[in-house]
Design a protein around this motif. Sequence first.
Motif, PDB file in Angstrom:
ATOM      1  N   MET A   1       7.226  -8.066  -2.466  1.00 19.27           N
ATOM      2  CA  MET A   1       7.349  -9.543  -2.962  1.00 19.27           C
ATOM      3  C   MET A   1       8.793  -9.955  -2.635  1.00 19.27           C
ATOM      4  N   THR A   2       8.814 -11.407  -2.230  1.00 18.58           N
ATOM      5  CA  THR A   2       9.972 -11.880  -1.663  1.00 18.58           C
ATOM      6  C   THR A   2      10.930 -12.198  -2.828  1.00 18.58           C
ATOM      7  N   ASP A   3      12.137 -12.671  -2.191  1.00 12.34           N
ATOM      8  CA  ASP A   3      13.202 -13.228  -3.361  1.00 12.34           C
ATOM      9  C   ASP A   3      13.101 -14.618  -3.639  1.00 12.34           C
ATOM     10  N   ALA A   4      11.933 -15.208  -3.098  1.00 15.59           N
ATOM     11  CA  ALA A   4      11.736 -16.609  -3.297  1.00 15.59           C
ATOM     12  C   ALA A   4      11.588 -17.038  -4.773  1.00 15.59           C
ATOM     13  N   PRO A   5      11.992 -17.878  -5.175  1.00 18.59           N
ATOM     14  CA  PRO A   5      11.996 -18.555  -6.732  1.00 18.59           C
ATOM     15  C   PRO A   5      10.237 -18.684  -6.937  1.00 18.59           C
ATOM     16  N   ARG A   6       9.775 -18.659  -8.073  1.00 19.72           N
ATOM     17  CA  ARG A   6       8.471 -19.120  -8.368  1.00 19.72           C
ATOM     18  C   ARG A   6       8.408 -20.428  -8.308  1.00 19.72           C
ATOM     19  N   VAL A   7       7.346 -21.028  -7.821  1.00 22.78           N
ATOM     20  CA  VAL A   7       7.120 -22.517  -8.136  1.00 22.78           C
ATOM     21  C   VAL A   7       5.881 -22.509  -9.114  1.00 22.78           C
TER      22      VAL A   7
ATOM     23  N   SER B   1       0.549 -26.061  -0.428  1.00 28.69           N
ATOM     24  CA  SER B   1       1.973 -25.125   0.045  1.00 28.69           C
ATOM     25  C   SER B   1       3.187 -26.063  -0.379  1.00 28.69           C
ATOM     26  N   PHE B   2       4.236 -25.294  -0.835  1.00 30.45           N
ATOM     27  CA  PHE B   2       5.577 -25.831  -1.174  1.00 30.45           C
ATOM     28  C   PHE B   2       6.448 -25.330  -0.362  1.00 30.45           C
ATOM     29  N   TRP B   3       7.036 -26.271   0.486  1.00 28.42           N
ATOM     30  CA  TRP B   3       8.204 -25.879   1.246  1.00 28.42           C
ATOM     31  C   TRP B   3       9.336 -26.486   0.820  1.00 28.42           C
ATOM     32  N   MET B   4      10.526 -25.983   1.352  1.00 23.52           N
ATOM     33  CA  MET B   4      11.778 -26.438   0.878  1.00 23.52           C
ATOM     34  C   MET B   4      12.778 -26.069   2.167  1.00 23.52           C
ATOM     35  N   SER B   5      13.744 -26.910   2.391  1.00 20.11           N
ATOM     36  CA  SER B   5      14.765 -26.818   3.656  1.00 20.11           C
ATOM     37  C   SER B   5      15.493 -25.578   3.273  1.00 20.11           C
ATOM     38  N   LYS B   6      15.919 -24.693   4.161  1.00 17.79           N
ATOM     39  CA  LYS B   6      16.716 -23.413   4.134  1.00 17.79           C
ATOM     40  C   LYS B   6      18.093 -23.810   3.466  1.00 17.79           C
ATOM     41  N   SER B   7      18.761 -24.933   3.683  1.00 18.34           N
ATOM     42  CA  SER B   7      19.988 -25.278   3.041  1.00 18.34           C
ATOM     43  C   SER B   7      19.790 -25.512   1.739  1.00 18.34           C
ATOM     44  N   GLN B   8      18.710 -26.222   1.267  1.00 18.98           N
ATOM     45  CA  GLN B   8      18.423 -26.296  -0.054  1.00 18.98           C
ATOM     46  C   GLN B   8      18.018 -24.738  -0.884  1.00 18.98           C
ATOM     47  N   TYR B   9      17.299 -24.151  -0.158  1.00 20.94           N
ATOM     48  CA  TYR B   9      16.833 -22.949  -0.814  1.00 20.94           C
ATOM     49  C   TYR B   9      17.847 -22.000  -0.918  1.00 20.94           C
TER      50      TYR B   9
ATOM     51  N   VAL C   1      11.647 -23.127   4.474  1.00 23.47           N
ATOM     52  CA  VAL C   1      11.076 -22.054   3.600  1.00 23.47           C
ATOM     53  C   VAL C   1       9.872 -22.335   3.116  1.00 23.47           C
ATOM     54  N   LEU C   2       8.733 -21.603   3.293  1.00 26.01           N
ATOM     55  CA  LEU C   2       7.571 -21.530   2.547  1.00 26.01           C
ATOM     56  C   LEU C   2       7.732 -20.874   1.155  1.00 26.01           C
ATOM     57  N   LEU C   3       7.773 -21.286   0.086  1.00 25.19           N
ATOM     58  CA  LEU C   3       8.191 -20.719  -1.156  1.00 25.19           C
ATOM     59  C   LEU C   3       6.947 -20.074  -1.838  1.00 25.19           C
ATOM     60  N   GLN C   4       5.917 -20.966  -1.770  1.00 27.12           N
ATOM     61  CA  GLN C   4       4.792 -20.358  -2.459  1.00 27.12           C
ATOM     62  C   GLN C   4       3.578 -21.177  -1.993  1.00 27.12           C
ATOM     63  N   GLU C   5       2.228 -20.637  -2.036  1.00 25.65           N
ATOM     64  CA  GLU C   5       1.092 -21.415  -1.999  1.00 25.65           C
ATOM     65  C   GLU C   5       0.600 -21.474  -3.370  1.00 25.65           C
ATOM     66  N   LEU C   6       0.586 -22.631  -3.959  1.00 23.39           N
ATOM     67  CA  LEU C   6       0.195 -22.865  -5.367  1.00 23.39           C
ATOM     68  C   LEU C   6      -1.383 -23.028  -5.457  1.00 23.39           C
ATOM     69  N   ALA C   7      -1.606 -22.333  -6.258  1.00 27.60           N
ATOM     70  CA  ALA C   7      -3.186 -22.351  -6.625  1.00 27.60           C
ATOM     71  C   ALA C   7      -3.268 -23.170  -7.955  1.00 27.60           C
TER      72      ALA C   7
ATOM     73  N   HIS D   1      -6.804 -37.952  -1.069  1.00 29.94           N
ATOM     74  CA  HIS D   1      -6.260 -37.573   0.408  1.00 29.94           C
ATOM     75  C   HIS D   1      -6.537 -36.269   0.980  1.00 29.94           C
ATOM     76  N   GLY D   2      -7.380 -35.404   0.501  1.00 25.38           N
ATOM     77  CA  GLY D   2      -7.533 -34.045   1.008  1.00 25.38           C
ATOM     78  C   GLY D   2      -6.641 -33.360   0.657  1.00 25.38           C
ATOM     79  N   PRO D   3      -6.632 -32.025   1.454  1.00 28.20           N
ATOM     80  CA  PRO D   3      -5.417 -31.068   1.399  1.00 28.20           C
ATOM     81  C   PRO D   3      -4.070 -31.602   1.339  1.00 28.20           C
ATOM     82  N   LEU D   4      -3.254 -30.808   0.357  1.00 28.64           N
ATOM     83  CA  LEU D   4      -1.793 -31.304   0.235  1.00 28.64           C
ATOM     84  C   LEU D   4      -0.963 -30.337   0.525  1.00 28.64           C
ATOM     85  N   MET D   5       0.460 -30.760   0.699  1.00 30.56           N
ATOM     86  CA  MET D   5       1.426 -30.074   0.700  1.00 30.56           C
ATOM     87  C   MET D   5       2.717 -30.593   0.164  1.00 30.56           C
ATOM     88  N   PHE D   6       3.467 -29.756  -0.387  1.00 31.81           N
ATOM     89  CA  PHE D   6       5.063 -30.382  -0.943  1.00 31.81           C
ATOM     90  C   PHE D   6       6.172 -30.012   0.137  1.00 31.81           C
TER      91      PHE D   6
END
Length: 123
Positions: free
Chosen positions: A1-7, A71-79, A56-62, A24-29
């Motif tokens: 398990m990573t130390d990434a926060p849960r989304v 997928s939920f991505w965040m900039s490394k600096s924000q992470y 950083v890919l934080l999570q693949e949301l089901a 729109h089809g498949p999505l990402m954040f």
Amino acid sequence: MTDAPRVELTPAAAELVRRLRDAHGPLMFHQSGGCCDGSAPMCFPAGEFRTGAADVLLQELAVAGVAEPVSFWMSKSQYELWSHTRLVVDVVEGRGSGFSLEAPEGVRFLIRSRLVGAQPSTG
């Protein structure tokens, strides 16, 4: 398990994701943490926003009713600033960024956060 926060998605955000997926089809954040609308999570067709070494890919949301994960991505600096928080994607009335898919809907995604391990508020 990573130390990434849960989304997580609120029920209202999940419903909006289902509607946007149908249109729109498949999505990402992506959450950049920039100024103005850049501090809100932006929703794009999957792959339309180019991610790279600065993200950083934080999570693949089901999401119930959506065939593939979102997928939920965040900039490394924000992470680095938010790594100790649980991120909850919500939706509120009001126009957000013109680049995010929900903008024409008259609503916008936003992040509610709490410290990892903190209990959700009841009020």
